[in-house]
Design an enzyme around this catalytic site. Structure first.
Site, PDB file in Angstrom:
ATOM      1  NE  ARG B   9      -2.759  -0.960   3.491  1.00  7.86           N
ATOM      2  CZ  ARG B   9      -2.827  -2.171   4.054  1.00  7.86           C
ATOM      3  NH1 ARG B   9      -3.349  -3.194   3.393  1.00  7.86           N
ATOM      4  NH2 ARG B   9      -2.391  -2.355   5.281  1.00  7.86           N
ATOM      5  CD  GLU B  20       4.036 -20.044   5.778  1.00  7.91           C
ATOM      6  OE1 GLU B  20       4.285 -18.969   6.347  1.00  7.91           O
ATOM      7  OE2 GLU B  20       4.010 -21.150   6.374  1.00  7.91           O
ATOM      8  CB  SER B  26      -3.490 -14.255   5.480  1.00  3.26           C
ATOM      9  OG  SER B  26      -2.455 -13.475   4.945  1.00  3.26           O
ATOM     10  CB  CYS B  30      -6.960 -17.329  17.503  1.00  4.37           C
ATOM     11  SG  CYS B  30      -5.536 -16.327  17.942  1.00  4.37           S
ATOM     12  CB  VAL B  68      14.123 -18.490   4.832  1.00  2.00           C
ATOM     13  CG1 VAL B  68      15.466 -17.778   4.895  1.00  2.00           C
ATOM     14  CG2 VAL B  68      13.176 -17.750   3.895  1.00  2.00           C
ATOM     15  CG  ASP B 274       3.356 -15.193  17.789  1.00  2.39           C
ATOM     16  OD1 ASP B 274       2.907 -14.076  18.081  1.00  2.39           O
ATOM     17  OD2 ASP B 274       2.656 -16.223  17.724  1.00  2.39           O
ATOM     18  CG  ASN B 296      -3.025  -8.383  11.868  1.00  3.61           C
ATOM     19  OD1 ASN B 296      -3.217  -7.242  11.442  1.00  3.61           O
ATOM     20  ND2 ASN B 296      -3.327  -9.461  11.171  1.00  3.61           N
ATOM     21  CD1 TRP B 426     -24.530   1.054  40.857  1.00  4.67           C
ATOM     22  CD2 TRP B 426     -22.581   2.067  40.461  1.00  4.67           C
ATOM     23  NE1 TRP B 426     -24.603   2.322  41.354  1.00  4.67           N
ATOM     24  CE2 TRP B 426     -23.421   2.972  41.138  1.00  4.67           C
ATOM     25  CE3 TRP B 426     -21.295   2.492  40.101  1.00  4.67           C
ATOM     26  CZ2 TRP B 426     -23.028   4.269  41.455  1.00  4.67           C
ATOM     27  CZ3 TRP B 426     -20.903   3.779  40.433  1.00  4.67           C
ATOM     28  CH2 TRP B 426     -21.766   4.664  41.102  1.00  4.67           C
ATOM     29  NE  ARG B 434     -19.831   1.085  44.430  1.00  8.55           N
ATOM     30  CZ  ARG B 434     -21.138   0.833  44.270  1.00  8.55           C
ATOM     31  NH1 ARG B 434     -21.968   1.816  43.994  1.00  8.55           N
ATOM     32  NH2 ARG B 434     -21.591  -0.392  44.353  1.00  8.55           N
TER      33      ARG B 434
END
Lengths: 441, 441
Positions: B9, B20, B26, B30, B68, B274, B296, B426, B434
């Site tokens: 961008r 990779e 991508s 999780c 790599v 990570d 990210n 509350w 509080r």
């Protein structure tokens, strides 16, 4: 009662008398729609603390069905009507706290006082409405006004299996949101099966002929809607006549004016809750916001001060959340329209995202709109409309960011929690913040 | 890939090659527990953007199954192994971005490399585990480690109808919480029907004899647990060997050291995610936090800088949320123990409240703990354990408050939203604030 309890915590030796026109104390008015829907069966469940509990735990002399008729500020004396025993008496005071709340707006339309037209403010009102709602004779309900209360009551009747029509004077329901966000709510309500008629106001109410069968709501357009029961959700206004008649200064919308300690214009006289005005945290202006959170906080502040302590009320953002069936709504701070009225030029960002990770079962659409000052980039307000759980309360994150004076870029930098059941990797709030920050970098 | 896309961008003319080792790009790591549970059926659903999409939309030359093997920083060259075609080649670079992620901790215990012992890090791992989990032969699973991943995987197998035992070395599960909060999680997991054994570690793994039937986990105590499948949830460590072998400086836990722009010790070499370390917003210290949100964001920051822009990573609070069946967990900032290690003397407040108004159907218990600096009263951290929906994400409110440097009293003053389906009048977060503020006023 929040004030009375806080005052007692501050001073054990005060003689505290609490006068309440109705039968209940310390109840959740916000819970009334759930009483009407049947989700909550026992009205007593909405009572956080009964008169007897206040007497026993806080040594407060609570007198229910006692109505204050007049206040004499010079004589430090009030006139009280005991409806239970049909007698009137006078009571002296050193300190006075006014917490007379709000009353539903009832425009002077023909038939508005018929028994089939309900205003909903007190728990007594709620009990009456719940009894009517449970009646087998009911099939068609018209709700006049598409704000929080109107929509929550619309849901309640929908849950009862009734046909519900909401009529709203403005272009969209939820006039406390910007129109395009209100439109999302309106669309979602239609999907749920609630009829929504906007640009539409009531001109008259025609009750059932013999007290049996259906009545009608006559619209300004001349159209007639059949209605077995009508609920007014046109908002509330301060119930401040008692205070103003006594000479206490009032302000915006006729609410009792208070300073940061909840002190009125008269020495030794305090006020809190829906009967009085507040400061807006963003504009600094006096506003009238009738919300349970605000009322309770103001009551606590007044009570601490009444009890000899020091507390100030920090002001409001008008943060509010609501659920109407599966639709969740949140708002805080200024809408785009309110910001413009306050003189701000704004940047806004509106985004659509999902309530959970996109691939996670049950992910629903959520729309977030942010409003920021064009020069300082400080956040001024936000609105959220989501189609599923986990939408509305995301507004709290933005409320804290506004309180802290954060910009969209600063909110974007905050380290929020993520797991697939709770949202996408970038929280919808931060997707909006990124869009807003990007517009200016 | 976040870095590559952000760099694109910024600069249309960059030649960007992404290497990779695995087959996917991508993806939501999780989301793996939900693949294992069957809640998500297709692994492709976890892929936000495929290699081909990256090629088409961002003109990134993505090469999957390319590993790599070495980095030569002087020659500006890397050695690449193309596993698909079983060939090795070299590639030059002007700018290098290292995003090698983390690897599951695998202590050198007898049998830990048997096929019935699974580590879960990549989507390839997840697919293998999901296939095994769906196997009819499976009945008993042992999860080693009671942190987020361990508990989420325990839930996944529980959802599959299997018998699940979690063993945890510490006194309580969720060692990223203070022990009394971890204890609430452990209790809730037991209630759900997941066996939790604390103060307990694995000494060896004995695979099924003939590759069929059950194996065993031998505990340090000598006790043996039957296990058809073992999952390691002992946390992760930076996968930074490639970088450190090349001479890039590493820090805490062996992670690649980066500055605020995600620049490493070597000019033109960036790192994110990570594999590298972060700054902690509260302590200012270097920490290792392996979270998808952080990865990210760091990737985006690195990519903006790689693309010639200017962005900085603001640091972490370690905010994390998790759901294990109906139990929700949230944490942010420092625990009481972490605060003590950082040299803070703290005040804390722990409260119990409900996820909805007490009278509202489905209201569940929620516990909130706040930690604040004793002198400045600034909030340092918070933990939430709730038994129902709407618990965990309340942590975000506190995360923003900590970011803004708020005290408990300031958080108490924030105008949060209230309606009965979303919480008590509350908010539990403010009930805790509080209590904490009250302790000092």
């Amino acid at each position: 009662m929040a004030a009375a309890a806080a005052a007692r915590r501050g001073r054990a030796d005060l003689e505290i008398v609490a006068l309440e026109k109705g039968a209940f104390t310390s109840y959740s008015a916000c819970g009334i729609p759930y009483l009407v829907s049947g989700a909550v069966e026992d009205p007593e469940a909405l009572v956080a603390r009964s008169p007897q509990e206040h007497r026993d735990r806080s040594l407060i002399d609570v007198r229910t069905r006692h109505e204050v008729m007049a206040i004499d500020l010079d004589a430090h004396r009030i006139d009280v009507r005991d409806h239970e025993h049909e007698r009137t008496y006078q009571l002296g005071f050193d300190l006075l706290h006014i917490a007379t709340g709000a009353k539903p707006i009832r425009p002077p339309l023909p038939g508005i006082d018929s028994p089939f037209v309900h205003g909903v403010q007190t728990l007594d009102d709620g009990v009456r409405l719940a009894n009517d709602a449970a009646s087998a004779a009911l099939s068609q309900v018209v709700v006049v006004g598409g704000g929080y209360i109107g929509l929550e009551l619309a849901e309640a009747f929908k849950q009862r299996g009734l046909k519900v029509t909401v009529i709203e004077r403005d272009d969209e329901v939820m006039p406390s949101l910007d129109p395009e966000m209100g439109s999302l709510v309106g669309g979602a309500m239609q999907d749920i099966g609630i009829d929504v008629m906007c640009d539409c106001s009531a001109a008259a109410f025609e009750p059932p002929a013999s007290g049996r069968g259906s009545g009608e709501v006559v619209l300004s357009s001349g159209q007639r809607l059949r209605a077995d029961l009508v609920v007014l959700g046109l908002g509330v206004e301060p119930n401040a006549g008692l205070a103003s008649d006594a000479g206490v200064a009032t302000g915006v919308r006729g609410g009792v004016e208070v300073n940061r300690r909840q002190q009125t214009s008269v020495d030794g006289v305090y006020a809190a809750g829906d009967c009085c005005t507040s400061f807006h945290l963003v504009t600094g202006e006096q506003v009238y916001v009738a919300l349970g959170t605000v009322a309770n906080r103001q009551g606590r502040v007044a009570g601490i001060n009444l009890g000899g302590g020091y507390a100030t009320f920090p002001g409001v953002l008008g943060t509010a959340v609501a659920r109407v069936c599966s639709v969740e709504i949140g708002r805080t701070g200024l809408t785009e329209a309110e910001a413009a009225r306050a003189g701000f030029e704004v940047d806004t960002a509106s985004i659509e995202s999902t309530t959970r990770a996109g691939y996670f079962p049950g992910a629903k659409p959520i729309a977030v709109k942010l409003v920021a000052d064009r020069n300082s980039q400080r956040l001024l307000g936000a609105q959220i409309v989501g189609r599923g759980a986990g939408s509305a309360k995301r507004i709290d994150v933005i409320a804290v960011a506004i309180t802290a004076g954060m910009t969209a870029a600063e909110l974007l930098d905050a380290d929020l929690g993520y797991a697939p059941p709770f949202g996408p990797l970038w929280d919808p709030v931060q997707v909006a913040a990124r869009k807003l920050a990007g517009a200016n970098r």
